[in-house]
Design an enzyme around this catalytic site. Structure first.
Site, PDB file in Angstrom:
ATOM      1  N   TYR A 151      45.580  16.728  10.099  1.00 28.49           N
ATOM      2  CA  TYR A 151      44.344  17.140  10.778  1.00 28.49           C
ATOM      3  C   TYR A 151      44.094  16.270  12.013  1.00 28.49           C
ATOM      4  O   TYR A 151      43.774  16.770  13.094  1.00 28.49           O
ATOM      5  CB  TYR A 151      43.191  17.028   9.784  1.00 28.49           C
ATOM      6  CG  TYR A 151      41.849  17.481  10.289  1.00 28.49           C
ATOM      7  CD1 TYR A 151      41.586  18.836  10.504  1.00 28.49           C
ATOM      8  CD2 TYR A 151      40.819  16.566  10.499  1.00 28.49           C
ATOM      9  CE1 TYR A 151      40.338  19.255  10.939  1.00 28.49           C
ATOM     10  CE2 TYR A 151      39.574  16.977  10.932  1.00 28.49           C
ATOM     11  CZ  TYR A 151      39.334  18.323  11.145  1.00 28.49           C
ATOM     12  OH  TYR A 151      38.097  18.732  11.573  1.00 28.49           O
ATOM     13  N   LYS A 182      44.059  17.614  15.841  1.00 30.06           N
ATOM     14  CA  LYS A 182      42.864  17.465  16.663  1.00 30.06           C
ATOM     15  C   LYS A 182      43.136  16.625  17.907  1.00 30.06           C
ATOM     16  O   LYS A 182      42.530  16.839  18.960  1.00 30.06           O
ATOM     17  CB  LYS A 182      41.730  16.853  15.834  1.00 30.06           C
ATOM     18  CG  LYS A 182      41.213  17.777  14.731  1.00 30.06           C
ATOM     19  CD  LYS A 182      40.789  19.139  15.277  1.00 30.06           C
ATOM     20  CE  LYS A 182      40.042  19.970  14.267  1.00 30.06           C
ATOM     21  NZ  LYS A 182      39.649  21.292  14.810  1.00 30.06           N
TER      22      LYS A 182
END
Length: 316
Positions: free
Chosen positions: A178, A182
């Site tokens: 993640y 991002k």
């Protein structure tokens, strides 16, 4: 939900991905409240509600809510991580509303695990939905704006709002997939901002903190207030998305902003902290040992390039 007589996004059209629930839903409703016609994207098919009756599905439910308030909206249930389905999403907005003006990329999933335990599938799934999904829709929207600009011989109106995360800024030990996705989205955003500026398009990224179905485990320890709006409510984030999508934000481009709980923080770009020059043509190991070891000798344990202090930001 109520729509104003004349909002700042009147006459504009928008696509919001991952908008069937949570943050995306709040953003879609806010854009509609400000006057935009919205394509509500959320991956999946119509299902059944708790009573077993047929349900229209989250995307159509949000679109119907907008229409019931007097706005314009339609649903799209395709997978934005699929290149051709992302093409279909952008083409749907153009075909229905004549053009696309605003793209809000929000769709995402979580597959949290420490890096030594993460499977290849868990890594690939998160990178695919977040990073590839952002690229896919951006690619087709950018091509649309470039063609429009060529046709009119000058800049057109275009806004991209991408969704990054504090997990990238601070580093999140249990979310390597993640955090990487991002971080990649920020790189995609700044590259896109530079590439599309001459066409009149801006691209910005936000790091929202919001209590949604995707983050319910992340924020499980944050108690709901006895009264008033939850500091982690998606409604704290949606107004910033509305602003960044508006004509008022024409000079905001390639920026990263943290938003939650009635607070917006503008993140400063990275700066060079120190520089060392070799005393000969190139560095040797011993010379690097001398300058870099001394530079890092007094650093606090655990300090990295990550900016953990952003996690302490809150409304004054």
């Amino acid at each position: 939900m109520s729509l104003p007589q004349q909002g700042p996004l009147e006459g504009l059209s928008a696509v919001v991905t991952g908008a069937g629930r949570g943050l995306g839903r709040a953003e879609a409703l806010e854009l509609a409240r400000l006057g935009a016609a919205v394509v509500v994207n959320d991956f999946g098919q119509p299902g059944r509600d708790g009573s077993g009756k047929a349900s229209a599905g989250p995307a159509e439910e949000v679109a119907a809510e907008i229409r019931a308030a007097g706005g314009k909206a339609l649903a799209h249930t395709g997978d934005v991580a699929d290149f051709q389905q992302a093409r279909g999403l952008v083409e749907l907005a153009i075909g229905e509303f004549g053009r696309l003006d605003i793209l809000v990329n929000n769709a995402g999933i979580l597959r949290d695990r420490m890096v030594f335990s993460m499977t290849e599938g868990e890594w690939d799934a998160v990178i695919r939905v977040h990073l590839k999904g952002h690229f896919n829709t951006t690619h087709f929207a950018a091509a649309h704006w470039r063609e429009r600009s060529k046709a009119v011989g000058g800049p057109v109106y275009g806004r991209i709002v991408n969704t990054s995360s504090e997990a990238f800024l601070a580093g999140s030990a249990g979310q390597p997939n993640y955090a990487a996705a991002k971080g990649g989205i920020v790189g995609l955003t700044t590259s896109t901002a530079l590439a599309l500026a001459k066409y009149g398009v801006t691209a910005n990224a936000i790091c929202p903190r919001a209590r949604t179905r995707m983050t319910e485990n992340v924020f499980a320890g944050f108690e709901l207030p006895a009264d008033g709006l939850d500091p982690l409510a998606p409604e704290h984030v949606a107004p910033l998305v509305g602003y960044l999508s508006s004509p008022a934000a024409a000079r905001v481009n390639g920026q990263l902003l943290v938003v939650h709980g009635g607070m917006v923080a503008v993140v400063e770009r990275p700066r060079v902290q120190a520089r060392f020059d070799s005393k000969q043509d190139t560095f040797t190991y011993d010379e690097l040992d001398a300058v870099l070891s001394a530079h890092y000798a007094d650093r606090p344990p655990g300090e990295t390039f990550g900016a953990a202090e952003v996690l302490g930001l809150k409304r004054a």
